[in-house]
Design a protein around this motif. Structure first.
Motif: not given
Length: 397
Positions: A191-203
């Motif tokens: 599974r590939i989790v793609i970060c779609m946010n403009e800033t850093a977030v906890n994965g």
């Protein structure tokens, strides 16, 4: 007169009985009509038609080729998780987010099979750079599919919007078909989790698979795990709905002893980062997150998967909610030979569907509310029985 009073009381009694009977008959008719409509509704409106290659996300210039390093492949097959930094450019992330936000959505938190509602999202999966990453894992020397021609197909996806509340510890049973290590790439899908946010977030927080394997107390079970022969250890989610405490640092798994330190892998994701983890790894949402975080999470499968093996091993906590793509028509075939519309080919590029291709797919029939209620009772009973089993195993340890 006493006789008159008796007759009057009997008449009133009969009248009350008639009234109650009429009310009950009316309610029964309403419930029966509603149940009939609910069943009819579960059968209709399931057909989906998508057209490939017409959106901006079909443009190959939006994507950079990603080559996994030896270290990244080793991390994935050892620990069940690795990270690709800046897998997408920021402008591409924004284009994908626009497509996700524009797609019709029936859910506020999690939309399963987002591609079935959006040509643009499907274009990203088919013509983007994710299929190449999946094919590299399927062709890695550590994988059971290493000797096969590297091909990758879309399995399914979901959009996750973190607004309130989080997911407790669980396995992704839609992509995990047994308690097996990451090398079994036909039954433990990436599974590939793609970060779609403009800033850093906890994965996503992932239980390190090497630590999990080392914690299996029974040597016979540990051997079966590495041989890919271990059935599911514990079919549940560590959430209140399943009778578990939600905010626990580690899942309490029967027959597994986990250290309090170093058992999990927590990451910080930047825009366009990919967190890749095996679906059979226990994982949960981070305890701290910002409002309106958005993640797109597809999974991929090699063409050698046999649908019969999938149906035989499939284990879901809940019955059909009408969200997944209908695969039953493919029974008896390999995925790669089926040409199934639920699973378009995404790698190699020359074998992808041509732009303009129409995909005609069907959603699974959702359970009616009555079926769903019965299914919920079964889940609660199973969860209770497994909890008793877990408690007994813990006492033995």
């Amino acid at each position: 007169h006493p006789l008159y009073s008796l007759v009057t009381d009997m008449s009133l009694g009969r009248c009350c009985c008639c009234c109650w009977f009429s009310v009950c008959a009316c309610l029964f008719s309403v419930v029966l009509a509603w149940a009939a409509w609910d069943y009819w509704d579960s059968l209709h409106g399931r057909e989906v038609e998508r057209v490939l290659g017409k959106s901006e996300l079909a443009n190959p210039d939006l994507y950079d080729e990603i080559l996994l390093s030896d270290e990244q492949r080793a991390e994935y097959f050892r620990d069940g998780v690795t990270i690709v930094r800046q897998g997408l450019r920021l402008e591409t992330v924004r284009a994908i987010r626009r497509a996700v936000d524009a797609a019709p959505s029936r859910e506020t938190v999690m939309e399963i099979q987002a591609w079935m509602a959006s040509d643009a999202v499907l274009d990203f999966f088919v013509y983007g750079n994710l299929g190449g990453i999946a094919a590299q894992l399927f062709g890695a020397s550590q994988a059971e599919t290493a000797e096969e021609i590297p091909r990758a197909y879309l399995w399914q996806d979901f959009v996750q919007r973190r607004t309130s509340g989080t997911n407790g510890w669980h396995m992704d049973l839609g992509e995990c078909m047994a308690d097996v290590p990451p090398r079994y790439t036909r039954f433990n899908l990436p599974r590939i989790v793609i970060c779609m946010n403009e800033t850093a977030v906890n994965g996503t927080v992932v239980l390190n698979q090497s630590v999990y394997a080392a914690g299996i107390a029974n040597e016979t079970e540990a051997h079966a795990y590495w041989q890919g022969e271990l059935p599911f250890r514990y079919l549940t989610r560590f959430e209140e709905a399943f009778g578990h405490q939600h905010d626990i640092s580690l899942p309490k798994l029967p027959g597994v002893v986990l250290p309090q330190e170093g058992a999990t892998i927590a990451t910080t994701l930047m825009p366009g980062d990919f967190l890749i983890f095996s679906a059979c790894a226990w994982h949960r949402s981070p305890a701290v997150f910002a409002q309106n975080e958005l993640f797109l999470q597809p999974s991929f499968v090699p063409g050698s998967l046999r649908f019969d093996d999938y149906f035989k091993r499939r284990a879901l906590l809940f019955g059909s909610q009408g969200k997944h793509c209908e695969r039953s028509s493919a029974a008896g075939s390999h995925l790669g030979a089926s040409g199934h519309p639920c699973h378009p080919q995404v790698y190699p590029p020359e074998e992808r569907p041509a732009p303009g291709t129409r995909l005609l797919a069907t959603r699974e029939r959702r359970y009616t509310l009555l079926e769903g209620f019965i299914d919920f009772l079964k889940v609660k009973a199973t969860s209770s029985a497994q909890e008793q089993q877990r408690a007994g195993a813990t006492m033995e340890l």
